[in-house]
Motif scaffolding. Structure first.
Motif, PDB file in Angstrom:
ATOM      1  N   THR A  77       7.973  -4.561 -10.830  1.00  0.00           N
ATOM      2  CA  THR A  77       7.877  -4.691  -9.178  1.00  0.00           C
ATOM      3  C   THR A  77       6.965  -4.024  -8.619  1.00  0.00           C
ATOM      4  O   THR A  77       6.679  -2.998  -8.923  1.00  0.00           O
ATOM      5  N   MET A  78       6.326  -4.448  -7.362  1.00  0.00           N
ATOM      6  CA  MET A  78       5.530  -3.917  -6.615  1.00  0.00           C
ATOM      7  C   MET A  78       6.160  -3.842  -5.234  1.00  0.00           C
ATOM      8  O   MET A  78       6.527  -4.876  -4.852  1.00  0.00           O
ATOM      9  N   TYR A  79       5.911  -2.924  -4.578  1.00  0.00           N
ATOM     10  CA  TYR A  79       6.427  -2.605  -3.274  1.00  0.00           C
ATOM     11  C   TYR A  79       5.473  -2.235  -2.039  1.00  0.00           C
ATOM     12  O   TYR A  79       4.379  -1.493  -2.297  1.00  0.00           O
ATOM     13  N   LEU A  80       5.642  -3.089  -0.895  1.00  0.00           N
ATOM     14  CA  LEU A  80       4.726  -2.711   0.148  1.00  0.00           C
ATOM     15  C   LEU A  80       5.563  -2.094   1.417  1.00  0.00           C
ATOM     16  O   LEU A  80       6.173  -3.155   1.819  1.00  0.00           O
ATOM     17  N   GLU A  81       5.496  -0.901   1.644  1.00  0.00           N
ATOM     18  CA  GLU A  81       6.142  -0.239   2.622  1.00  0.00           C
ATOM     19  C   GLU A  81       5.360  -0.606   3.996  1.00  0.00           C
ATOM     20  O   GLU A  81       4.117   0.106   3.895  1.00  0.00           O
TER      21      GLU A  81
END
Length: 123
Positions: A77-81
């Motif tokens: 999983t990749m997250y973009l805050e």
């Protein structure tokens, strides 16, 4: 077959925050370059941020200091805050992955794309 699914989009007011997630399934190697693109109506698609296997990140000038990209290899999983959002950030956001490492240009024309998640920022 590699499959990417984004989540976390929505509508916020200017100055607000959102966190996008991208979960991959299928034969995704930890060596893959993963990145986010966005496209607003009537505008060209643009790269937002990319993250390499070693965790190094690269951001478009328009989002530097406001967006933070991270990656959880165990969860694929990749997250973009996204903080301090602006109306100009309104777009469809796409998660991408490419077998070519980021250091070799894997973020330029990614092979795999998710269906996208809409982000709308109102003033």
């Amino acid at each position: 077959q590699v499959r990417l699914v984004e989540s976390g989009g929505g509508s916020v007011q200017s100055g607000g925050s959102l966190r996008l997630s991208c979960t991959g399934s299928g034969p995704i190697s930890s060596e893959y370059c993963m990145s986010w693109f966005r496209q607003a109506p009537g505008k060209e698609r643009e790269g937002v941020a990319a993250i390499a296997t070693d965790g190094r990140t690269d951001y478009a000038d328009s989002v530097k200091g406001r967006f933070t990209l991270s990656r959880d290899f165990a969860k694929n999983t990749m997250y973009l805050e996204m903080d301090n959002l602006k109306p100009a950030d309104t777009a469809m956001y796409y998660c991408t992955a490419d077998p070519i490492p980021c250091s070799s240009g894997g973020y330029v024309n990614p092979k795999y794309w998710g269906p996208g998640t809409q982000v709308t920022v109102s003033s």
